[in-house]
Scaffold this motif. Structure first.
Motif, PDB file in Angstrom:
ATOM      1  N   GLN A   9       0.833  -1.199   0.000  1.00 15.37           N
ATOM      2  CA  GLN A   9       0.000   0.000   0.000  1.00 15.37           C
ATOM      3  C   GLN A   9       0.872   1.254   0.000  1.00 15.37           C
ATOM      4  OE1 GLN A   9      -3.416   0.036  -0.257  1.00 15.37           O
ATOM      5  NE2 GLN A   9      -3.062  -2.138  -0.640  1.00 15.37           N
ATOM      6  N   PRO A  10       0.465   2.309  -0.742  1.00 11.81           N
ATOM      7  CA  PRO A  10       1.277   3.526  -0.805  1.00 11.81           C
ATOM      8  C   PRO A  10       1.636   4.085   0.572  1.00 11.81           C
ATOM      9  CG  PRO A  10      -0.458   3.629  -2.435  1.00 11.81           C
ATOM     10  CD  PRO A  10      -0.718   2.399  -1.607  1.00 11.81           C
ATOM     11  N   GLY A  11       0.694   4.073   1.502  1.00 14.95           N
ATOM     12  CA  GLY A  11       0.982   4.583   2.838  1.00 14.95           C
ATOM     13  C   GLY A  11       2.080   3.798   3.544  1.00 14.95           C
ATOM     14  N   HIS A  12       2.057   2.488   3.358  1.00 19.75           N
ATOM     15  CA  HIS A  12       3.099   1.653   3.958  1.00 19.75           C
ATOM     16  C   HIS A  12       4.438   1.893   3.275  1.00 19.75           C
ATOM     17  CE1 HIS A  12      -0.149  -1.361   5.403  1.00 19.75           C
ATOM     18  NE2 HIS A  12       0.022  -0.370   6.267  1.00 19.75           N
ATOM     19  N   PHE A  13       4.399   2.092   1.958  1.00 20.07           N
ATOM     20  CA  PHE A  13       5.641   2.358   1.238  1.00 20.07           C
ATOM     21  C   PHE A  13       6.304   3.623   1.760  1.00 20.07           C
ATOM     22  CE2 PHE A  13       7.802   4.763  -2.078  1.00 20.07           C
ATOM     23  CZ  PHE A  13       8.817   3.879  -2.393  1.00 20.07           C
ATOM     24  N   TRP A  14       5.537   4.690   1.927  1.00 24.20           N
ATOM     25  CA  TRP A  14       6.114   5.964   2.360  1.00 24.20           C
ATOM     26  C   TRP A  14       6.593   5.926   3.797  1.00 24.20           C
ATOM     27  CZ3 TRP A  14       7.970   8.625  -1.267  1.00 24.20           C
ATOM     28  CH2 TRP A  14       7.347   8.697  -2.501  1.00 24.20           C
TER      29      TRP A  14
END
Length: 51
Positions: A9-14
């Protein structure tokens, strides 16, 4: 790559640290690529350089 191909997920990536990304990258590389690319020692050396 992490978001588009690995389903992270993008949030986890960031929120990921560079070290976490490299661990995932190392695990997700195709087996064929691992067998013809850098040795583990070379990968460890490169990893140390980015820390």
């Amino acid at each position: 790559m992490a978001v588009g191909q690995w389903g992270i997920q993008p949030g986890h990536f960031w929120e990921m640290t560079p070290q976490e990304w490299w661990i995932i990258h190392k695990q997700k590389r195709p087996k064929e690529e691992r067998s013809i690319s850098l040795s583990e020692a070379e990968l460890d050396e490169l990893y140390d350089l980015i820390q």
